[in-house]
Write a protein that holds these residues in place. Structure first.
Motif, PDB file in Angstrom:
ATOM      1  N   LEU A 208       0.956  -0.831  -0.034  1.00 39.14           N
ATOM      2  CA  LEU A 208       0.300  -0.069  -0.020  1.00 39.14           C
ATOM      3  C   LEU A 208       0.650   0.988   0.172  1.00 39.14           C
ATOM      4  CD1 LEU A 208      -2.662  -0.956   2.709  1.00 39.14           C
ATOM      5  CD2 LEU A 208      -3.406  -0.551  -0.152  1.00 39.14           C
ATOM      6  N   ALA A 209       2.518   1.402   0.484  1.00 40.39           N
ATOM      7  CA  ALA A 209       3.291   2.319   0.745  1.00 40.39           C
ATOM      8  C   ALA A 209       3.448   2.487   0.056  1.00 40.39           C
ATOM      9  CB  ALA A 209       3.904   1.835   1.861  1.00 40.39           C
ATOM     10  N   VAL A 210       4.204   1.551  -0.810  1.00 43.36           N
ATOM     11  CA  VAL A 210       4.565   1.460  -2.585  1.00 43.36           C
ATOM     12  C   VAL A 210       3.382   2.137  -3.625  1.00 43.36           C
ATOM     13  CG1 VAL A 210       5.985   0.871  -4.320  1.00 43.36           C
ATOM     14  CG2 VAL A 210       6.553   0.399  -1.945  1.00 43.36           C
ATOM     15  N   MET A 211       2.900   1.466  -3.597  1.00 47.18           N
ATOM     16  CA  MET A 211       1.445   1.348  -4.474  1.00 47.18           C
ATOM     17  C   MET A 211       0.959   3.127  -3.974  1.00 47.18           C
ATOM     18  SD  MET A 211       1.156  -0.176  -6.350  1.00 47.18           S
ATOM     19  CE  MET A 211      -0.598  -0.236  -7.576  1.00 47.18           C
ATOM     20  N   ALA A 212       0.843   3.893  -3.035  1.00 53.31           N
ATOM     21  CA  ALA A 212       0.087   5.181  -2.699  1.00 53.31           C
ATOM     22  C   ALA A 212       1.287   6.622  -3.114  1.00 53.31           C
ATOM     23  CB  ALA A 212      -0.010   5.802  -1.151  1.00 53.31           C
ATOM     24  N   LEU A 213       2.801   5.938  -3.452  1.00 56.40           N
ATOM     25  CA  LEU A 213       3.364   6.630  -3.991  1.00 56.40           C
ATOM     26  C   LEU A 213       3.794   7.053  -5.660  1.00 56.40           C
ATOM     27  CD1 LEU A 213       6.612   6.200  -1.380  1.00 56.40           C
ATOM     28  CD2 LEU A 213       5.116   8.419  -1.881  1.00 56.40           C
ATOM     29  N   ALA A 214       3.375   5.886  -6.075  1.00 59.81           N
ATOM     30  CA  ALA A 214       3.786   5.507  -7.371  1.00 59.81           C
ATOM     31  C   ALA A 214       2.125   6.210  -8.502  1.00 59.81           C
ATOM     32  CB  ALA A 214       3.934   3.854  -7.860  1.00 59.81           C
ATOM     33  N   MET A 215       1.403   5.684  -7.660  1.00 62.33           N
ATOM     34  CA  MET A 215       0.192   6.010  -8.311  1.00 62.33           C
ATOM     35  C   MET A 215       0.050   7.216  -8.174  1.00 62.33           C
ATOM     36  SD  MET A 215      -0.842   3.751 -10.066  1.00 62.33           S
ATOM     37  CE  MET A 215       0.031   1.427  -9.472  1.00 62.33           C
ATOM     38  N   PRO A 216      -0.413   8.589  -9.337  1.00 58.57           N
ATOM     39  CA  PRO A 216      -0.112   9.824  -9.151  1.00 58.57           C
ATOM     40  C   PRO A 216      -2.249  10.041  -9.377  1.00 58.57           C
ATOM     41  CG  PRO A 216       0.255   8.927 -11.481  1.00 58.57           C
ATOM     42  CD  PRO A 216       0.237   8.341 -10.015  1.00 58.57           C
TER      43      PRO A 216
ATOM     44  N   ALA B  32       2.837  18.976  -2.136  1.00 55.58           N
ATOM     45  CA  ALA B  32       1.348  19.326  -2.224  1.00 55.58           C
ATOM     46  C   ALA B  32       0.524  18.182  -2.312  1.00 55.58           C
ATOM     47  CB  ALA B  32       1.589  20.135  -2.861  1.00 55.58           C
ATOM     48  N   GLU B  33       0.597  17.398  -3.314  1.00 60.80           N
ATOM     49  CA  GLU B  33      -0.265  16.162  -3.629  1.00 60.80           C
ATOM     50  C   GLU B  33      -0.634  15.438  -2.324  1.00 60.80           C
ATOM     51  OE1 GLU B  33      -1.833  16.719  -6.669  1.00 60.80           O
ATOM     52  OE2 GLU B  33      -0.829  17.978  -7.190  1.00 60.80           O
ATOM     53  N   ALA B  34      -0.128  15.250  -1.383  1.00 66.50           N
ATOM     54  CA  ALA B  34       0.161  14.369  -0.183  1.00 66.50           C
ATOM     55  C   ALA B  34      -0.711  14.605   1.105  1.00 66.50           C
ATOM     56  CB  ALA B  34       1.760  13.405   0.230  1.00 66.50           C
ATOM     57  N   VAL B  35      -1.481  15.867   0.826  1.00 62.12           N
ATOM     58  CA  VAL B  35      -1.793  16.225   2.153  1.00 62.12           C
ATOM     59  C   VAL B  35      -3.081  16.051   2.116  1.00 62.12           C
ATOM     60  CG1 VAL B  35      -2.811  18.502   2.758  1.00 62.12           C
ATOM     61  CG2 VAL B  35      -0.730  18.891   1.718  1.00 62.12           C
ATOM     62  N   PHE B  36      -4.217  16.505   0.956  1.00 61.98           N
ATOM     63  CA  PHE B  36      -5.409  15.775   0.651  1.00 61.98           C
ATOM     64  C   PHE B  36      -6.117  14.075   1.555  1.00 61.98           C
ATOM     65  CE2 PHE B  36      -8.934  13.059  -1.231  1.00 61.98           C
ATOM     66  CZ  PHE B  36     -10.204  14.346  -0.645  1.00 61.98           C
ATOM     67  N   PRO B  37      -4.644  13.120   0.585  1.00 66.47           N
ATOM     68  CA  PRO B  37      -4.469  11.846   1.208  1.00 66.47           C
ATOM     69  C   PRO B  37      -4.046  11.429   2.674  1.00 66.47           C
ATOM     70  CG  PRO B  37      -3.141  12.382  -1.219  1.00 66.47           C
ATOM     71  CD  PRO B  37      -3.661  13.482  -0.465  1.00 66.47           C
TER      72      PRO B  37
ATOM     73  N   LEU C 195      -4.329  14.308   4.884  1.00 69.88           N
ATOM     74  CA  LEU C 195      -6.304  14.642   5.840  1.00 69.88           C
ATOM     75  C   LEU C 195      -6.900  13.884   5.963  1.00 69.88           C
ATOM     76  CD1 LEU C 195      -5.640  17.615   6.880  1.00 69.88           C
ATOM     77  CD2 LEU C 195      -7.340  17.974   4.741  1.00 69.88           C
ATOM     78  N   TRP C 196      -7.189  13.159   4.986  1.00 69.85           N
ATOM     79  CA  TRP C 196      -8.573  12.490   5.106  1.00 69.85           C
ATOM     80  C   TRP C 196      -8.099  10.561   5.192  1.00 69.85           C
ATOM     81  CZ3 TRP C 196     -11.835  15.806   7.259  1.00 69.85           C
ATOM     82  CH2 TRP C 196     -11.464  17.473   6.859  1.00 69.85           C
TER      83      TRP C 196
ATOM     84  N   PHE D  65      -6.258   8.072  -1.270  1.00 70.94           N
ATOM     85  CA  PHE D  65      -6.319   8.544  -0.080  1.00 70.94           C
ATOM     86  C   PHE D  65      -7.085   7.288   0.838  1.00 70.94           C
ATOM     87  CE2 PHE D  65     -11.445   8.254   0.744  1.00 70.94           C
ATOM     88  CZ  PHE D  65     -11.684   8.343   2.359  1.00 70.94           C
ATOM     89  N   MET D  66      -7.899   6.092  -0.675  1.00 69.13           N
ATOM     90  CA  MET D  66      -8.219   4.766  -0.510  1.00 69.13           C
ATOM     91  C   MET D  66      -7.070   4.270   0.169  1.00 69.13           C
ATOM     92  SD  MET D  66     -10.241   3.686  -3.444  1.00 69.13           S
ATOM     93  CE  MET D  66     -11.977   4.131  -4.227  1.00 69.13           C
TER      94      MET D  66
END
Length: 735
Positions: free
Chosen positions: A498-506, A570-575, A577-578, A512-513
């Motif tokens: 999950l950590a790697v996929m969250a970084l790899a998928m823009p 910046a792109e990591a703030v929303f995922p 945050l919620w 968020f998921m």
């Protein structure tokens, strides 16, 4: 016009103010606006509340929650069969609450508190009627209780003219009808769970559906008139109409799906199928051309997608061979993709370059005010106006596409399994058999998510979900081929994936998921490991410390979110945050049924209750995070947050979801988001219902607990009104 009038609706900022502030974050990301300047815009628009806005928010919120707690306490008190109390004393106690609420309504008629008290008064009559039937054993059926209750709510709704009372009236009328025919035909459980409305008389069923259609038409006619002549009227609100439309389409879709599939036991209803088609066509022309409403069109598309999937399955009902399954998966995937593309097409055509459900006039007025106060320059204003809003999707469309993405991902995995079966790789399955195809799916998903276009992004989302599920399962087989410690090993293997996929998928939705699942599995894995290797006391502190660190990190994200927008993160703030609170929400629900969860997945030697460690961690994280902000940062409203953290932490220690839900309500106001406020309220209500159902105490103790909680909340509302300083000059201090 004052600053408060510019951007807020008393207790919550307007949608225009909320949306405009989100657009200024894009300027921060593009380096054309500094974080400090963005913060001042938030303050001016009322999105970041000061003491005045906090008072206007907390007083009605705490009053409403307190009154509803008192009503719930009365219901539990009536449900407890106390035989030793005299009948008149029982009635006196039940009627005392009704009289007290009625006096409150009369005393504060023009206050927001009276609106909450009026709703609580109507709800209290239900407990009174139940008490009457319980004492005198009248032999009345449950539908007669709801009918009497309906006759109380109807005049209250006519007098008060507020959506909440009309919603309760409509809901009670529907329940009265369904309970009546459920009593006549069969048990309520069978009628609602297995066959819906199939066992109701045909004439009554058709009449009920037609009445529901007429109710929706009447509500929409009144809403259109209100929008035209008085946009601030309570009738102009859209949520009630959408709930009615969703309920109507749910009933029609279930019956039509039964007609198409033939899975039902009763006779088919061709009239309902014709009515469903008429409703969809009439709704399309009305909400597409006469009164554009993307939410209504989304509901209709979901209904059409569900019936279409049932029809496709029925086409292959007698040919579930390999080729038939492959064609079934392909057709369903194409059908869902087409429905999603249709919704995105309507989003572009209906609003073009404008945000959904945000008044362009109000946006223009607010932007001009910001320019006059030197908070925005002409260049920055033009940059905001030139932004293409077509990529901004409302929450209901994102939710629909997200669920569709999960369904499409499962179909993709099914097709992948069929392909592997055909080429013979499943004869001797191994980890590589699953991991290599999942990596191929991941590369395809990454490519789609990096291409411009909302449609391509949501197709890539489905591929990314499928790839993540495949990788998690593949690594699970790699590390535990014997299925000996299934859930523990599976959760531990999922964390790095999950950590790697969250970084790899823009993609913000996918991240968020992933963050939600990562947070949930991290706490659960830590709990399982601690239960295996640590003594009980150390286990408790270890899991509590893990949850506290997660909560403190979340609070840091909240505090620094504008500054982080100017960095590469910046792109990591929303995922983050919620996603973090969403994972904590899942953890709170799982903590209620810890024994059931472990019995179903895995049987460890010993474990302790997740709820206790989670609650202590949430409490410690909230208090430590707010204490740091008070002592070190010394922000303007830090003392208010510290008091709230102590109260929410105390509630979280006893019931994690209640403390977290209360804090999420505060965060919704801090973010200025009406959608987050509604979602937080729904979570709090569902958790309280689930928690009290499994609470191992008597109904008497539950009622006393609710009474005490209601009195405490009302006392906090009174304290907030008297002690929170409501000075305008402090309302927009830079925090």
């Amino acid at each position: 016009m004052t600053q408060i009038e510019a951007g807020s609706k008393e207790w919550m900022p307007s949608r225009a103010a909320e949306f405009l502030c989100r657009q200024t974050e894009r300027l921060v990301k593009g380096r054309s606006l500094t974080p400090a300047e963005c913060q001042r815009i938030y303050d001016f628009c009322g999105v970041r509340p000061g003491y005045l806005q906090w008072q206007k928010f907390l007083v009605p919120l705490l009053s409403l929650l307190g009154l509803l707690s008192l009503v719930a306490g009365a219901v539990f008190f009536v449900a407890w069969n106390w035989a030793n109390m005299p009948k008149m004393a029982k009635f006196a106690l039940a009627e005392l609450l009704v009289v007290a609420l009625a006096v409150l309504v009369w005393w504060r008629w023009y206050d927001g508190l009276a609106r909450s008290a009026l709703l609580a008064t109507g709800l209290s009559f239900g407990a009174l009627f139940a008490l009457y039937g319980q004492i005198y054993q009248t032999g009345a059926d449950s539908w007669e209780l709801f009918r009497a209750w309906l006759f109380v709510f109807l005049p209250l709704a006519l007098i008060a003219r507020q959506n909440s009372l009309w919603f309760c009236t409509w809901l009670l009328a529907s329940l009265t009808f369904q309970l009546y025919y459920a009593t006549v035909s069969m048990s309520m459980l069978d009628s609602t769970v297995f066959d819906g409305l199939d066992y109701f008389p045909t004439t009554a069923l058709y009449g009920y559906l037609i009445v529901q259609v007429l109710c929706l038409v009447t509500r929409e006619v009144l809403a259109l008139r209100a929008i035209k002549h008085n946009p601030q009227s309570w009738l102009a609100s859209r949520w009630f109409s959408r709930v009615m439309a969703a309920f109507l389409l749910l009933m029609l879709t279930s019956i039509v799906a039964g007609n198409v599939s033939g899975w039902r036991y009763g006779n088919p209803h061709p009239f309902v199928t014709a009515l469903w088609l008429v409703v969809l066509l009439a709704g399309y022309f009305f909400y597409r051309y006469r009164h554009p409403d993307l939410c209504m069109l989304t509901l209709g598309t979901v209904s059409l997608a569900a019936v279409g999937c049932v029809l496709i399955m029925q086409m292959f009902d007698s040919s579930y061979d390999l080729g038939g399954l492959f064609m079934l998966g392909c057709l369903m995937a194409l059908w869902l993709a087409g429905c999603g593309a249709l919704m995105l097409y309507w989003r572009r055509k209906l609003y073009e370059r404008q945000p959904v459900e945000v008044s362009s006039t109000e946006m223009a007025v607010l932007t001009e005010q910001l320019r006059r106060h030197n908070l925005l320059t002409q260049t920055q204003t033009e940059e905001i106006q030139q932004f293409d809003h077509s990529s901004h999707l409302p929450w209901y469309l994102r939710l629909t596409l997200g669920i569709g993405g999960w369904v499409a991902a499962m179909i993709i995995l099914l097709l992948l399994v069929l392909v592997l079966y055909v080429i013979g790789l499943l004869n001797d399955p191994s980890a590589a058999t699953v991991i290599i195809p999942a990596l191929i799916l991941a590369f395809i998903a990454g490519g789609l998510l990096r291409v411009q276009g909302v449609s391509k992004h949501h197709i890539g989302l489905a591929w990314a979900i499928a790839a993540t599920c495949g990788l998690c399962f593949g690594f699970y087989i790699l590390f535990d081929p014997g299925w000996e410690m299934s859930f523990l090993v599976g959760s531990l293997c999922s964390l790095p994936v999950l950590a790697v996929m969250a970084l790899a998928m823009p993609d913000r939705t996918f991240r968020f998921m992933a963050i939600t699942a990562l947070t949930f599995l991290l706490i659960l894995s830590g709990n399982l490991l601690a239960g295996m290797y640590l003594p009980p006391v150390i286990r408790f502190w270890a899991v509590s410390a893990l949850v506290a660190v997660i909560v403190i990190f979340w609070l840091w994200i909240i505090r620094e979110q504008i500054n982080l927008k100017a960095t590469s993160w910046a792109e990591a703030v929303f995922p983050l945050l919620w996603g973090i609170p969403s994972g904590l929400i899942l953890q709170c629900f799982s903590g209620i049924n810890t024994a059931l969860l472990f019995d179903f997945f895995w049987r460890p030697e010993g474990y302790f209750t997740l709820s206790l460690g989670t609650g202590a961690g949430i409490a410690a994280g909230l208090m430590l995070g707010c204490l740091y902000q008070t002592v070190v940062k010394k922000t303007a409203t830090a003392s208010l947050f510290l008091v709230a953290a102590v109260l929410c932490g105390a509630a979280a220690f006893y019931a994690p979801g209640i403390g977290l839900g209360m804090w999420l309500l505060l965060m919704a106001r801090y973010q200025g988001s009406q959608g987050v406020l509604a979602a937080s309220g729904c979570f709090l209500a569902l958790y309280v219902i689930d928690w009290y159902y499994f609470l191992g105490v008597s109904l008497l103790h539950k009622s006393l607990l609710m009474f005490v909680t209601g009195l405490v909340l009302l006392a906090l509302a009174f304290t907030a009104k008297k002690l929170i300083p409501a000075h305008k000059e402090d309302a927009y201090a830079n925090r």
